[in-house]
Design a protein around this motif. Sequence first.
Motif, PDB file in Angstrom:
ATOM      1  N   LEU A 374     -66.151 -21.848  46.237  1.00 50.98           N
ATOM      2  CA  LEU A 374     -66.103 -23.183  45.643  1.00 50.98           C
ATOM      3  C   LEU A 374     -65.320 -23.120  44.342  1.00 50.98           C
ATOM      4  CD1 LEU A 374     -67.095 -26.144  45.709  1.00 50.98           C
ATOM      5  CD2 LEU A 374     -69.065 -25.390  44.371  1.00 50.98           C
ATOM      6  N   TYR A 375     -64.251 -23.911  44.263  1.00 52.28           N
ATOM      7  CA  TYR A 375     -63.435 -23.987  43.057  1.00 52.28           C
ATOM      8  C   TYR A 375     -63.822 -25.251  42.305  1.00 52.28           C
ATOM      9  CZ  TYR A 375     -60.670 -20.217  45.007  1.00 52.28           C
ATOM     10  OH  TYR A 375     -60.275 -19.003  45.509  1.00 52.28           O
ATOM     11  N   VAL A 376     -64.141 -25.089  41.030  1.00 52.73           N
ATOM     12  CA  VAL A 376     -64.658 -26.194  40.217  1.00 52.73           C
ATOM     13  C   VAL A 376     -63.816 -26.321  38.950  1.00 52.73           C
ATOM     14  CG1 VAL A 376     -66.661 -27.097  38.964  1.00 52.73           C
ATOM     15  CG2 VAL A 376     -66.998 -25.773  41.062  1.00 52.73           C
ATOM     16  N   LEU A 377     -63.442 -27.544  38.606  1.00 52.27           N
ATOM     17  CA  LEU A 377     -62.864 -27.830  37.295  1.00 52.27           C
ATOM     18  C   LEU A 377     -63.920 -28.515  36.446  1.00 52.27           C
ATOM     19  CD1 LEU A 377     -59.361 -29.357  38.177  1.00 52.27           C
ATOM     20  CD2 LEU A 377     -59.921 -26.972  37.701  1.00 52.27           C
ATOM     21  N   ASP A 378     -64.019 -28.141  35.158  1.00 54.84           N
ATOM     22  CA  ASP A 378     -64.957 -28.838  34.285  1.00 54.84           C
ATOM     23  C   ASP A 378     -64.225 -29.372  33.064  1.00 54.84           C
ATOM     24  OD1 ASP A 378     -64.656 -26.771  32.419  1.00 54.84           O
ATOM     25  OD2 ASP A 378     -66.574 -25.839  32.883  1.00 54.84           O
ATOM     26  N   ASN A 379     -64.948 -30.160  32.268  1.00 55.60           N
ATOM     27  CA  ASN A 379     -64.301 -30.785  31.120  1.00 55.60           C
ATOM     28  C   ASN A 379     -64.276 -29.889  29.891  1.00 55.60           C
ATOM     29  OD1 ASN A 379     -66.976 -30.942  30.366  1.00 55.60           O
ATOM     30  ND2 ASN A 379     -66.986 -33.174  30.073  1.00 55.60           N
ATOM     31  N   ALA A 380     -64.472 -28.583  30.107  1.00 54.81           N
ATOM     32  CA  ALA A 380     -64.163 -27.594  29.071  1.00 54.81           C
ATOM     33  C   ALA A 380     -62.796 -26.975  29.335  1.00 54.81           C
ATOM     34  CB  ALA A 380     -65.234 -26.505  29.032  1.00 54.81           C
ATOM     35  N   GLY A 381     -62.082 -27.500  30.337  1.00 57.50           N
ATOM     36  CA  GLY A 381     -60.756 -26.979  30.651  1.00 57.50           C
ATOM     37  C   GLY A 381     -60.797 -25.648  31.376  1.00 57.50           C
ATOM     38  N   ARG A 382     -61.830 -25.453  32.214  1.00 58.66           N
ATOM     39  CA  ARG A 382     -62.004 -24.179  32.908  1.00 58.66           C
ATOM     40  C   ARG A 382     -61.883 -24.355  34.419  1.00 58.66           C
ATOM     41  NH1 ARG A 382     -67.723 -22.184  30.544  1.00 58.66           N
ATOM     42  NH2 ARG A 382     -68.303 -24.134  31.577  1.00 58.66           N
ATOM     43  N   VAL A 383     -61.445 -23.281  35.075  1.00 54.80           N
ATOM     44  CA  VAL A 383     -61.508 -23.162  36.520  1.00 54.80           C
ATOM     45  C   VAL A 383     -62.620 -22.160  36.829  1.00 54.80           C
ATOM     46  CG1 VAL A 383     -60.273 -22.623  38.646  1.00 54.80           C
ATOM     47  CG2 VAL A 383     -59.025 -23.581  36.693  1.00 54.80           C
ATOM     48  N   LEU A 384     -63.624 -22.588  37.581  1.00 56.64           N
ATOM     49  CA  LEU A 384     -64.776 -21.752  37.920  1.00 56.64           C
ATOM     50  C   LEU A 384     -64.780 -21.493  39.421  1.00 56.64           C
ATOM     51  CD1 LEU A 384     -67.359 -23.897  35.944  1.00 56.64           C
ATOM     52  CD2 LEU A 384     -66.235 -21.853  35.089  1.00 56.64           C
ATOM     53  N   VAL A 428     -50.244 -26.905  37.673  1.00 61.46           N
ATOM     54  CA  VAL A 428     -50.216 -25.483  37.350  1.00 61.46           C
ATOM     55  C   VAL A 428     -50.701 -24.688  38.558  1.00 61.46           C
ATOM     56  CG1 VAL A 428     -51.019 -23.678  35.785  1.00 61.46           C
ATOM     57  CG2 VAL A 428     -50.635 -26.000  34.918  1.00 61.46           C
ATOM     58  N   PHE A 429     -49.955 -23.657  38.923  1.00 60.24           N
ATOM     59  CA  PHE A 429     -50.310 -22.816  40.066  1.00 60.24           C
ATOM     60  C   PHE A 429     -50.784 -21.458  39.548  1.00 60.24           C
ATOM     61  CE2 PHE A 429     -47.273 -25.931  41.413  1.00 60.24           C
ATOM     62  CZ  PHE A 429     -47.658 -26.311  42.689  1.00 60.24           C
ATOM     63  N   PHE A 430     -51.977 -21.061  39.961  1.00 56.83           N
ATOM     64  CA  PHE A 430     -52.581 -19.799  39.545  1.00 56.83           C
ATOM     65  C   PHE A 430     -52.702 -18.859  40.744  1.00 56.83           C
ATOM     66  CE2 PHE A 430     -54.400 -23.064  36.769  1.00 56.83           C
ATOM     67  CZ  PHE A 430     -54.267 -22.509  35.501  1.00 56.83           C
ATOM     68  N   ASP A 431     -52.724 -17.546  40.466  1.00 56.25           N
ATOM     69  CA  ASP A 431     -53.202 -16.636  41.496  1.00 56.25           C
ATOM     70  C   ASP A 431     -54.729 -16.632  41.451  1.00 56.25           C
ATOM     71  OD1 ASP A 431     -54.087 -14.922  39.461  1.00 56.25           O
ATOM     72  OD2 ASP A 431     -52.444 -13.513  39.697  1.00 56.25           O
ATOM     73  N   GLN A 432     -55.367 -15.867  42.310  1.00 58.08           N
ATOM     74  CA  GLN A 432     -56.814 -15.950  42.425  1.00 58.08           C
ATOM     75  C   GLN A 432     -57.556 -15.322  41.254  1.00 58.08           C
ATOM     76  OE1 GLN A 432     -58.545 -15.247  46.299  1.00 58.08           O
ATOM     77  NE2 GLN A 432     -56.606 -15.725  47.308  1.00 58.08           N
ATOM     78  N   GLN A 433     -56.845 -14.649  40.389  1.00 59.32           N
ATOM     79  CA  GLN A 433     -57.465 -14.095  39.191  1.00 59.32           C
ATOM     80  C   GLN A 433     -57.201 -14.955  37.953  1.00 59.32           C
ATOM     81  OE1 GLN A 433     -59.600 -11.616  39.658  1.00 59.32           O
ATOM     82  NE2 GLN A 433     -58.969 -11.788  41.813  1.00 59.32           N
ATOM     83  N   GLY A 434     -56.475 -16.067  38.151  1.00 61.18           N
ATOM     84  CA  GLY A 434     -56.260 -16.986  37.042  1.00 61.18           C
ATOM     85  C   GLY A 434     -54.964 -16.796  36.289  1.00 61.18           C
ATOM     86  N   LYS A 435     -54.049 -15.989  36.799  1.00 57.81           N
ATOM     87  CA  LYS A 435     -52.751 -15.798  36.151  1.00 57.81           C
ATOM     88  C   LYS A 435     -51.793 -16.881  36.618  1.00 57.81           C
ATOM     89  CE  LYS A 435     -49.031 -12.444  35.455  1.00 57.81           C
ATOM     90  NZ  LYS A 435     -48.523 -11.076  35.782  1.00 57.81           N
ATOM     91  N   VAL A 436     -51.120 -17.527  35.674  1.00 53.17           N
ATOM     92  CA  VAL A 436     -50.192 -18.612  35.998  1.00 53.17           C
ATOM     93  C   VAL A 436     -49.000 -18.055  36.779  1.00 53.17           C
ATOM     94  CG1 VAL A 436     -48.652 -20.374  35.072  1.00 53.17           C
ATOM     95  CG2 VAL A 436     -50.874 -19.977  33.991  1.00 53.17           C
ATOM     96  N   GLN A 437     -48.735 -18.668  37.940  1.00 55.75           N
ATOM     97  CA  GLN A 437     -47.600 -18.262  38.770  1.00 55.75           C
ATOM     98  C   GLN A 437     -46.386 -19.155  38.570  1.00 55.75           C
ATOM     99  OE1 GLN A 437     -48.015 -15.296  40.882  1.00 55.75           O
ATOM    100  NE2 GLN A 437     -49.588 -15.356  39.273  1.00 55.75           N
ATOM    101  N   LYS A 438     -46.615 -20.448  38.462  1.00 55.50           N
ATOM    102  CA  LYS A 438     -45.513 -21.381  38.182  1.00 55.50           C
ATOM    103  C   LYS A 438     -46.098 -22.712  37.731  1.00 55.50           C
ATOM    104  CE  LYS A 438     -44.969 -23.120  42.925  1.00 55.50           C
ATOM    105  NZ  LYS A 438     -44.017 -23.309  44.048  1.00 55.50           N
ATOM    106  N   ILE A 439     -45.243 -23.550  37.175  1.00 56.43           N
ATOM    107  CA  ILE A 439     -45.629 -24.883  36.706  1.00 56.43           C
ATOM    108  C   ILE A 439     -44.648 -25.881  37.285  1.00 56.43           C
ATOM    109  CG2 ILE A 439     -45.807 -26.389  34.691  1.00 56.43           C
ATOM    110  CD1 ILE A 439     -46.832 -24.015  33.107  1.00 56.43           C
ATOM    111  N   LEU A 440     -45.191 -26.976  37.832  1.00 59.95           N
ATOM    112  CA  LEU A 440     -44.373 -28.023  38.428  1.00 59.95           C
ATOM    113  C   LEU A 440     -44.514 -29.300  37.621  1.00 59.95           C
ATOM    114  CD1 LEU A 440     -42.687 -29.259  40.779  1.00 59.95           C
ATOM    115  CD2 LEU A 440     -44.878 -29.685  41.952  1.00 59.95           C
ATOM    116  N   GLY A 441     -43.383 -29.871  37.195  1.00 59.44           N
ATOM    117  CA  GLY A 441     -43.385 -31.180  36.580  1.00 59.44           C
ATOM    118  C   GLY A 441     -43.369 -31.181  35.071  1.00 59.44           C
ATOM    119  N   GLU A 442     -43.148 -32.375  34.524  1.00 59.37           N
ATOM    120  CA  GLU A 442     -43.143 -32.648  33.095  1.00 59.37           C
ATOM    121  C   GLU A 442     -43.393 -34.134  32.923  1.00 59.37           C
ATOM    122  OE1 GLU A 442     -39.258 -31.672  31.723  1.00 59.37           O
ATOM    123  OE2 GLU A 442     -38.266 -33.218  32.915  1.00 59.37           O
TER     124      GLU A 442
END
Length: 620
Positions: A374-384, A428-442
């Motif tokens: 289960l992937y969760v976003l919260d309002n602390a700016g975290r991916v859980l 924002v695209f992350f790998d499964q450990q949370g490392k940014v792989q690429k960013i789309l858009g502006e």
Amino acid sequence: MTVETLQSEALLWSLKSVSMKSASDVRLAEVDLVIPQGVTAIMGYSGAGKTSLLNLLVNYESPDKGTITRTQACSPPGSGLELFWVPHNLGLWPQYTVQGHLKLVYPDVESEQDAVEELLTAFGLSPVRDQYPGQISQGEASRLAVARALASKAGILVMDEPLIHVDQTHWPFYWKTICDFCQKNNTSLVFSTHQPDLVLREAEHVICLDQGQVIYSGEVNDLYYAPPSYQVATYLGPVNDLTPISDTFPEKEHNCDIKLIRAEQLALDKVEQSSWEVQSVAFSGSIEEVIVSHQEHQVTQSLYHRPVRSVLKKGDRISIRLLMLFLCLVFGSGCLSDNAPELVFSQIKQWPVPSEGIMIPAPRSVNVGPNDELYVLDNAGRVLVYDSNNELIRQWKMPESDVGKPEGVCFLKNGQIAVADTHYHRVVFFDQQGKVQKILGEYGLKPGQFIFPVSVVQDPAGNIYVCEFGENNRIQKFSDQGEFILQFGKVGNKPGEFQRPAGMVWHHGKIYVADADNNRIQVFSDEGTFLEILGTKTGGIPLYYPYDIAIDRNNEELYIVEYGLGRVTKTNLAGEVLGRFGKTGTEQGEFLTPWGLTVNSKDQVIVADTGNRLIVKLIP
């Protein structure tokens, strides 16, 4: 609340014409009151008479006039006391250790040690078990006073502002222990407080005091949704008194009684042309106070609403819109009545996300991976990330989150996690450990740019769809490499147009979109052709602020979460309503402004219950 209205309920106390005086003032005046079994909150500002009333209930003081009758409605569990009192000064015994307090009142010697250990652990008192009241902090003393009350196993607990010295970050954990105890042991609780959030979350009944007089006694939900006056309504938080400007609303034509409106019943929409202009904005995380002025009528009004995110600023032109579907439900006109059956779940599991400093964040978005992670976003700016047993296995922070938090998360076919980084106008695209792989858009209005992206989905071919609102209310389609392919939708309320498009789901060449402000689900081909408003052929789907949508693993049934009504609606692909579950509230089986949902491989429905700050798993 009168005795007649509670004939079917057991009463704890009945007060008739009760008055108390001090040397210089009236503490209670002509109080007529009944207190039922269950959880009752006593509210009031300092000096309102809360402590005086509790002192009378426990016979610590006597009235100058009137009678108080107590009926033992709750049988004490085991050989526990009938009643236990936590006074405002806590009433701890200086000659006994923390552990000694609990042992002294626990009624069953044989099970004493295990029970005491459990309470010490639950209230975080194990490290100070051998210390005395004079050696511990105020917060620890407050927790000890409550733990001692539970250890007594009394049939009725009376607590004067319990946990008052405990930081509010940890309140939900300790209150859960209190409520679990009360439910397990059929214990009634009467407590005083001036915290609206606490009452909404924990209490069934509420008594409001003002200068020694009872100005309200009844159900918490009744006070919240149908308050008798503005003064009483404010006891449970901000409320809009729209009486001075009610004639400006087109809803008056529908004969709805427009008076006292809660924040979630009002929408403030940014528009190009309007007589209403924003003068100031104060955003507090869940409720926003907006002071507006009307050019023609020269009137200034303070308004409260629950924005999905804060975007208003001084000088903006807005429309003020009552959310009519909700009003019709509240005032009984039956606008949302469709006689849908209730969805039945065998089990409900719920848990909070981990704390962030002194803050208990709220979940916003949920989605599942291939192994039911289960992937969760919260309002602390975290991916859980949680495993299928609800255990947190990893987490990471968004690159930035100071100006706003992300709202949509999607597990992609290549194993990456795509996050709609709403206020940073990108994905924002992350790998499964949370490392940014690429960013789309502006930031921008052109293809490949975003205003406020809020949802991401992927089709089996790998194409990515991004839903956004703001000056753009549209969906953009990209290749799996991030190349722009097409876009569809625009601002409006006609078929194929959006007002706050939110959640999406792809199925068999179709995109199903939760068109939130328009209270509908729209269906498009994945090439951008508008197909239908879901349910039109079957009489329509009554919805109020649908904010996310998901499909079961058999790809036959849709689940829709309604932000405004605190419920989950299930339909088939033709739009026929198969059932509903939940309502607005703070109890188990109720939701408070739920934001997102998903369905795992076991057809378990997981809801991000944002207002209650809980992840909720509904198990068939």
